[in-house]
Scaffold this motif. Structure first.
Motif, PDB file in Angstrom:
ATOM      1  N   HIS A 124      45.437 -10.493  -4.833  1.00 48.67           N
ATOM      2  CA  HIS A 124      45.122 -10.747  -3.419  1.00 48.67           C
ATOM      3  C   HIS A 124      43.633 -10.990  -3.183  1.00 48.67           C
ATOM      4  O   HIS A 124      43.196 -11.011  -2.039  1.00 48.67           O
ATOM      5  N   VAL A 125      42.828 -11.111  -4.260  1.00 50.47           N
ATOM      6  CA  VAL A 125      41.375 -11.265  -4.068  1.00 50.47           C
ATOM      7  C   VAL A 125      40.872 -12.605  -4.622  1.00 50.47           C
ATOM      8  O   VAL A 125      41.468 -13.160  -5.553  1.00 50.47           O
ATOM      9  N   LEU A 178      50.008   5.714  -3.668  1.00 49.31           N
ATOM     10  CA  LEU A 178      49.624   6.223  -4.996  1.00 49.31           C
ATOM     11  C   LEU A 178      48.537   7.305  -4.874  1.00 49.31           C
ATOM     12  O   LEU A 178      48.606   8.323  -5.561  1.00 49.31           O
ATOM     13  N   ARG A 215      55.116   4.597 -11.872  1.00 44.92           N
ATOM     14  CA  ARG A 215      53.728   4.260 -12.201  1.00 44.92           C
ATOM     15  C   ARG A 215      52.862   5.510 -12.226  1.00 44.92           C
ATOM     16  O   ARG A 215      51.949   5.629 -13.028  1.00 44.92           O
ATOM     17  N   LEU A 226      57.201  -0.428  -3.238  1.00 44.66           N
ATOM     18  CA  LEU A 226      56.134   0.444  -3.765  1.00 44.66           C
ATOM     19  C   LEU A 226      56.561   1.909  -3.748  1.00 44.66           C
ATOM     20  O   LEU A 226      56.207   2.671  -4.651  1.00 44.66           O
ATOM     21  N   GLY A 277      41.861  -0.569  -3.512  1.00 43.70           N
ATOM     22  CA  GLY A 277      42.912  -1.285  -2.775  1.00 43.70           C
ATOM     23  C   GLY A 277      44.073  -0.339  -2.523  1.00 43.70           C
ATOM     24  O   GLY A 277      45.221  -0.669  -2.783  1.00 43.70           O
ATOM     25  N   GLY A 324      45.419   0.835   0.209  1.00 47.81           N
ATOM     26  CA  GLY A 324      46.314   0.620   1.339  1.00 47.81           C
ATOM     27  C   GLY A 324      46.565   1.921   2.076  1.00 47.81           C
ATOM     28  O   GLY A 324      45.646   2.704   2.332  1.00 47.81           O
ATOM     29  N   ILE A 363      43.725  -9.604   4.103  1.00 49.28           N
ATOM     30  CA  ILE A 363      43.475  -8.337   4.782  1.00 49.28           C
ATOM     31  C   ILE A 363      44.269  -8.267   6.094  1.00 49.28           C
ATOM     32  O   ILE A 363      44.924  -7.259   6.375  1.00 49.28           O
ATOM     33  N   TRP A 401      53.851   1.509   6.589  1.00 48.49           N
ATOM     34  CA  TRP A 401      53.421   1.889   5.241  1.00 48.49           C
ATOM     35  C   TRP A 401      54.200   3.066   4.654  1.00 48.49           C
ATOM     36  O   TRP A 401      54.538   3.088   3.485  1.00 48.49           O
ATOM     37  N   MET A 432      46.071  -1.089  -8.232  1.00 48.77           N
ATOM     38  CA  MET A 432      47.477  -1.486  -8.314  1.00 48.77           C
ATOM     39  C   MET A 432      47.826  -2.576  -7.313  1.00 48.77           C
ATOM     40  O   MET A 432      47.552  -2.443  -6.116  1.00 48.77           O
ATOM     41  N   GLU A 433      48.451  -3.604  -7.791  1.00 45.66           N
ATOM     42  CA  GLU A 433      48.999  -4.671  -6.925  1.00 45.66           C
ATOM     43  C   GLU A 433      47.928  -5.241  -5.999  1.00 45.66           C
ATOM     44  O   GLU A 433      48.191  -5.531  -4.840  1.00 45.66           O
ATOM     45  N   MET A 469      39.983  -2.530   2.286  1.00 48.68           N
ATOM     46  CA  MET A 469      39.218  -3.284   3.278  1.00 48.68           C
ATOM     47  C   MET A 469      39.931  -3.372   4.624  1.00 48.68           C
ATOM     48  O   MET A 469      39.414  -3.939   5.580  1.00 48.68           O
ATOM     49  N   THR A 475      34.571  -2.518  -0.112  1.00 50.50           N
ATOM     50  CA  THR A 475      34.973  -3.240  -1.315  1.00 50.50           C
ATOM     51  C   THR A 475      34.486  -2.418  -2.497  1.00 50.50           C
ATOM     52  O   THR A 475      33.570  -1.592  -2.350  1.00 50.50           O
TER      53      THR A 475
END
Ligand code: SAH
Length: 234
Positions: free
Chosen positions: A126-127, A62, A36, A29, A56, A58, A9, A19, A121-122, A78, A103
């Motif tokens: 990471h978890v 998307l 996608r 991305l 997730g 971000g 995170i 971003w 996605m992606e 998160m 979450t």
């Protein structure tokens, strides 16, 4: 115990400002997004008017593109800074998106209403527990809903392309963005999905040419891939 890796995170917190910079940390991305989005739109029978959960999310690359196609999007993440950036960016673009710092596990506990489409996605790589994410997504999916996961295969090729190539040679991503051990083999994703009462409808790999900077899809899932899932019985 929460299914959140705080180190992951804070890594994404630090990248918040870049971003929406098409040449910044999330350049891959941005380049991938139209491909996608088109895949998700097609496999879900059109996103227009659908209730969509982006897990997730971000900074919302998307989420925004789905909202532009007429989806009613809720985005969960998160981090706090990227979510703030996501909120500001959506507002500047006149888009209504419900961004929440949560979450999926907590969201599930407090939100009984289900979604037509869920995208994750992606994020699974990471978890701490991808299975917990998959199970929570399944529980939030309408009976005839569609769920999408994208992640990275744990192969030597992916190590070379995604870590050595993208992070160290081409510097497309900051060093340390990915950890090889956390990459997920398609067979593992399928086993977890099975355990969560989901069936995989379709799986496809995506590929990148660093010279033309173009992504494309084909059946080779040895590196990055995306899967379409539905409830077992549907
Ligand atoms: N899905 C977005 C962003 C991918 S980057 C896209 O493809 O455009 C991975 C994102 O997952 C980051 O924003 C990170 O903060 C988020 N994330 C990691 N662990 C999480 C967790 N346990 N719950 C919610 N978000 C998480």
């Amino acid at each position: 115990m929460s299914n959140v890796d705080q180190q992951e995170i804070s890594k994404f917190e630090k990248m918040a400002k870049s971003w929406w910079d098409p040449q910044g940390d999330f350049k891959p991305l941005h380049l991938l997004n139209p491909l996608r989005l088109n895949y998700i739109d097609e496999k879900s029978g059109g996103l227009f008017g659908k209730r969509v959960l982006d897990v997730g999310c971000g900074g919302g690359i998307l989420s925004e593109s789905m909202a532009k196609l007429g989806a009613k999007v809720t985005g969960l993440d998160m981090t706090s800074q990227p979510l703030e950036i996501a909120k500001q960016h959506a507002e500047q673009n006149g888009l209504t998106i419900d961004y929440q710092q949560s979450t999926i596990e907590d969201f599930l506990a407090t939100h009984p209403e289900k979604f037509d489409v869920i995208t994750c996605m992606e994020m699974l790589e990471h978890v701490p527990s991808p299975l917990s994410i998959i199970q929570s997504c399944q529980a939030l999916l309408k009976p005839n809903g569609v769920l999408f996961f994208s992640t990275i295969n744990r192969t030597f090729k992916a190590y070379l392309l995604v870590i050595v190539g993208a992070e160290y040679v081409l510097k497309l991503l900051p060093k340390g963005t990915h950890e090889f051990e956390k990459f997920i083999k398609p067979a593992e994703l399928l086993a977890w999905s099975d355990e969560a009462n989901l069936r995989c409808d379709h799986m496809v790999g995506y590929h990148f040419n660093p010279i033309t900077e173009k992504f494309w899809l084909n059946q080779d899932v040895s590196c990055n891939y995306i899967a379409t899932m539905r409830h077992h019985l549907f």
